[in-house]
Scaffold this motif. Structure first.
Motif, PDB file in Angstrom:
ATOM      1  N   ARG A  69       3.267  -4.961  10.183  1.00 30.20           N
ATOM      2  CA  ARG A  69       3.153  -3.641  10.844  1.00 30.20           C
ATOM      3  C   ARG A  69       4.451  -3.256  11.539  1.00 30.20           C
ATOM      4  O   ARG A  69       5.212  -4.116  11.996  1.00 30.20           O
ATOM      5  CB  ARG A  69       1.976  -3.650  11.804  1.00 30.20           C
ATOM      6  CG  ARG A  69       2.096  -4.600  12.978  1.00 30.20           C
ATOM      7  CD  ARG A  69       0.768  -4.712  13.700  1.00 30.20           C
ATOM      8  NE  ARG A  69       0.847  -5.651  14.815  1.00 30.20           N
ATOM      9  CZ  ARG A  69       0.733  -6.976  14.670  1.00 30.20           C
ATOM     10  NH1 ARG A  69       0.566  -7.515  13.470  1.00 30.20           N
ATOM     11  NH2 ARG A  69       0.801  -7.763  15.741  1.00 30.20           N
ATOM     12  N   LYS A  70       4.692  -1.941  11.597  1.00 30.36           N
ATOM     13  CA  LYS A  70       5.933  -1.444  12.214  1.00 30.36           C
ATOM     14  C   LYS A  70       5.635  -0.713  13.498  1.00 30.36           C
ATOM     15  O   LYS A  70       4.611  -0.040  13.604  1.00 30.36           O
ATOM     16  CB  LYS A  70       6.628  -0.470  11.230  1.00 30.36           C
ATOM     17  CG  LYS A  70       7.182  -1.158  10.008  1.00 30.36           C
ATOM     18  CD  LYS A  70       7.601  -0.126   8.968  1.00 30.36           C
ATOM     19  CE  LYS A  70       8.803   0.686   9.398  1.00 30.36           C
ATOM     20  NZ  LYS A  70       9.188   1.665   8.363  1.00 30.36           N
ATOM     21  N   ASP A 106      -7.316  -3.578  -1.643  1.00 30.70           N
ATOM     22  CA  ASP A 106      -7.669  -4.999  -1.724  1.00 30.70           C
ATOM     23  C   ASP A 106      -7.263  -5.691  -0.434  1.00 30.70           C
ATOM     24  O   ASP A 106      -6.322  -5.283   0.252  1.00 30.70           O
ATOM     25  CB  ASP A 106      -6.994  -5.652  -2.928  1.00 30.70           C
ATOM     26  CG  ASP A 106      -5.504  -5.658  -2.816  1.00 30.70           C
ATOM     27  OD1 ASP A 106      -4.921  -6.758  -2.752  1.00 30.70           O
ATOM     28  OD2 ASP A 106      -4.909  -4.559  -2.758  1.00 30.70           O
ATOM     29  N   SER A 107      -7.977  -6.779  -0.111  1.00 30.55           N
ATOM     30  CA  SER A 107      -7.796  -7.379   1.212  1.00 30.55           C
ATOM     31  C   SER A 107      -6.436  -8.065   1.366  1.00 30.55           C
ATOM     32  O   SER A 107      -5.894  -8.090   2.467  1.00 30.55           O
ATOM     33  CB  SER A 107      -8.929  -8.363   1.511  1.00 30.55           C
ATOM     34  OG  SER A 107      -9.098  -9.233   0.425  1.00 30.55           O
ATOM     35  N   SER A 108      -5.839  -8.574   0.267  1.00 28.61           N
ATOM     36  CA  SER A 108      -4.533  -9.227   0.417  1.00 28.61           C
ATOM     37  C   SER A 108      -3.477  -8.213   0.834  1.00 28.61           C
ATOM     38  O   SER A 108      -2.653  -8.482   1.713  1.00 28.61           O
ATOM     39  CB  SER A 108      -4.085  -9.903  -0.878  1.00 28.61           C
ATOM     40  OG  SER A 108      -5.103  -9.973  -1.806  1.00 28.61           O
ATOM     41  N   THR A 109      -3.497  -7.014   0.185  1.00 30.52           N
ATOM     42  CA  THR A 109      -2.520  -5.987   0.543  1.00 30.52           C
ATOM     43  C   THR A 109      -2.717  -5.540   1.979  1.00 30.52           C
ATOM     44  O   THR A 109      -1.761  -5.363   2.742  1.00 30.52           O
ATOM     45  CB  THR A 109      -2.658  -4.767  -0.398  1.00 30.52           C
ATOM     46  OG1 THR A 109      -2.589  -5.213  -1.741  1.00 30.52           O
ATOM     47  CG2 THR A 109      -1.572  -3.748  -0.153  1.00 30.52           C
ATOM     48  N   ALA A 140      13.491  -5.906  -7.342  1.00 26.08           N
ATOM     49  CA  ALA A 140      12.327  -5.027  -7.519  1.00 26.08           C
ATOM     50  C   ALA A 140      11.449  -5.497  -8.675  1.00 26.08           C
ATOM     51  O   ALA A 140      11.004  -4.706  -9.492  1.00 26.08           O
ATOM     52  CB  ALA A 140      12.788  -3.591  -7.725  1.00 26.08           C
ATOM     53  N   THR A 141      11.207  -6.803  -8.748  1.00 27.51           N
ATOM     54  CA  THR A 141      10.290  -7.304  -9.779  1.00 27.51           C
ATOM     55  C   THR A 141       8.865  -6.980  -9.339  1.00 27.51           C
ATOM     56  O   THR A 141       8.633  -6.623  -8.187  1.00 27.51           O
ATOM     57  CB  THR A 141      10.451  -8.826  -9.964  1.00 27.51           C
ATOM     58  OG1 THR A 141      10.358  -9.450  -8.676  1.00 27.51           O
ATOM     59  CG2 THR A 141      11.790  -9.170 -10.575  1.00 27.51           C
ATOM     60  N   SER A 142       7.915  -7.101 -10.274  1.00 26.27           N
ATOM     61  CA  SER A 142       6.531  -6.755  -9.961  1.00 26.27           C
ATOM     62  C   SER A 142       5.962  -7.668  -8.887  1.00 26.27           C
ATOM     63  O   SER A 142       6.441  -8.780  -8.675  1.00 26.27           O
ATOM     64  CB  SER A 142       5.643  -6.920 -11.190  1.00 26.27           C
ATOM     65  OG  SER A 142       6.153  -6.208 -12.255  1.00 26.27           O
ATOM     66  N   SER A 143       4.918  -7.195  -8.266  1.00 25.88           N
ATOM     67  CA  SER A 143       4.283  -7.962  -7.211  1.00 25.88           C
ATOM     68  C   SER A 143       3.186  -8.845  -7.800  1.00 25.88           C
ATOM     69  O   SER A 143       2.055  -8.869  -7.333  1.00 25.88           O
ATOM     70  CB  SER A 143       3.710  -6.977  -6.195  1.00 25.88           C
ATOM     71  OG  SER A 143       3.261  -7.661  -5.072  1.00 25.88           O
ATOM     72  N   GLY A 185       2.710  -2.746   1.107  1.00 24.44           N
ATOM     73  CA  GLY A 185       1.756  -2.250   2.084  1.00 24.44           C
ATOM     74  C   GLY A 185       0.831  -1.219   1.504  1.00 24.44           C
ATOM     75  O   GLY A 185       0.623  -1.172   0.293  1.00 24.44           O
ATOM     76  N   VAL A 186       0.289  -0.392   2.372  1.00 20.77           N
ATOM     77  CA  VAL A 186      -0.680   0.635   1.966  1.00 20.77           C
ATOM     78  C   VAL A 186       0.061   1.744   1.206  1.00 20.77           C
ATOM     79  O   VAL A 186       1.016   2.300   1.733  1.00 20.77           O
ATOM     80  CB  VAL A 186      -1.357   1.237   3.215  1.00 20.77           C
ATOM     81  CG1 VAL A 186      -2.470   2.177   2.823  1.00 20.77           C
ATOM     82  CG2 VAL A 186      -1.862   0.135   4.129  1.00 20.77           C
TER      83      VAL A 186
END
Lengths: 201, 201
Positions: free
Chosen positions: A198-199, A187-190, A142-145, A176-177
């Motif tokens: 997508r699920k 932001d467009s990368s996310t 769970a390191t930062s993104s 994700g969102v």
């Protein structure tokens, strides 16, 4: 410095707090003197004791004033699950969700070769030992993104996979969102990432 | 309370600071532990000494750790001028302008009969004594421009005028358009006042 009044010294020293400038420090000092001397004395004692006594947990490196923090010492927590975070504040954030019952390991930073922070500084030897000595089956990184967080995640992942005679699942927090997030402002990368991952409903 | 960790106690006690809630307190605690333990210890000592030693100046009632504050003790300050303010923070604000060289008197509040704050609570006896014992020629009443502030100003003004065998000028801070203020956004009472009190160029 000796010619400064106690009030000026107090206002200066309050500025060591993050986000507190001269004006806020002044307001704090006057407010404490006016209305809450008892609270200020209590704060003074807590600060002193905390700075003197709080060290790191022997096992997970979280902040604690005892040898083993309350999570590591808690036998009800699942030691098959290990969550690796960058800082003690991240543990507080995950604990606040009340949806994780495993153990933790705190890196106290992330890999940053340019600043001289390598695998030893973030305690990867200790992490290795911890995994070897516990029945850990899943490691959640769970390191930062961020770039450094991702590099650190990758490094840890390859280190854990090299451990012999053990099958350890490696996972990473979903991206994700965010809940309540509006697509328009994301932001467009996310957005691209959440589209790719997508699920099915 | 004894079951709380030192870190939790520190986070709770930091919330006695004005404007600091749970999240900011947490951020402060982690930041101090991570990066500035020395600053935090210094803050702890300053807080303790300030809360224990800071009292009120015998003469002007400003906060000070000695009997007479630096302004009252300064013989270069003009004791023909006396500025009456509601709180020590007001002295700091006026001193910051570097355009006042007289002495001060701090009411430590304003008249508020409903809250049981009468002339004694705001030290008007002491103010009377101070005026009698100094060669004061002008009293500047710098209370706030609120209903209570105006009432207090009026009360002090009539008290000072009753002092016999002395001619003391009573003044009040000018009211009007603040520098940089746009008329469009100014409240109508202030605008009406600055129109009524217009000055010839």
């Amino acid at each position: 410095m000796e010619s400064k009044t106690l009030l000026q010294q107090l206002i200066n020293s309050l500025q060591c707090l993050p986000g507190v400038g001269k004006k806020s420090a002044q307001r704090m000092a006057y407010q404490l003197l006016d209305k809450d001397r008892q609270g200020a004395l209590n704060l003074s004692h807590c600060l002193e004791r905390a700075m003197r006594d709080i060290g790191n947990c022997q096992q997970c490196r979280d902040y604690t004033e005892v040898a083993l923090c309350s999570i590591c010492a808690n036998s009800k927590r699942d030691d098959k699950l290990l969550c690796i975070v960058e800082s003690p504040a991240d543990i507080a954030a995950i604990e606040a969700t009340a949806s994780y019952s495993g153990k933790y390991f705190v890196l106290m930073g992330h890999l940053s070769p340019l600043d001289g922070i390598g695998p030893e500084e973030i305690g990867l030897d200790q992490l290795n030992q911890l995994i070897l000595s516990t029945p850990c089956e899943e490691v959640i990184i769970a390191t930062s993104s961020t770039v450094e967080g991702e590099t650190t995640a990758h490094f840890i992942s390859s280190m854990v996979q090299r451990i012999e005679n053990r099958t350890i699942t490696m996972t990473r927090l979903a991206q994700g969102v965010p809940i309540g997030g509006e697509l328009e402002y994301l932001d467009s990368s996310t957005l691209a990432l959440s589209l790719a991952n997508r699920k099915s409903l």
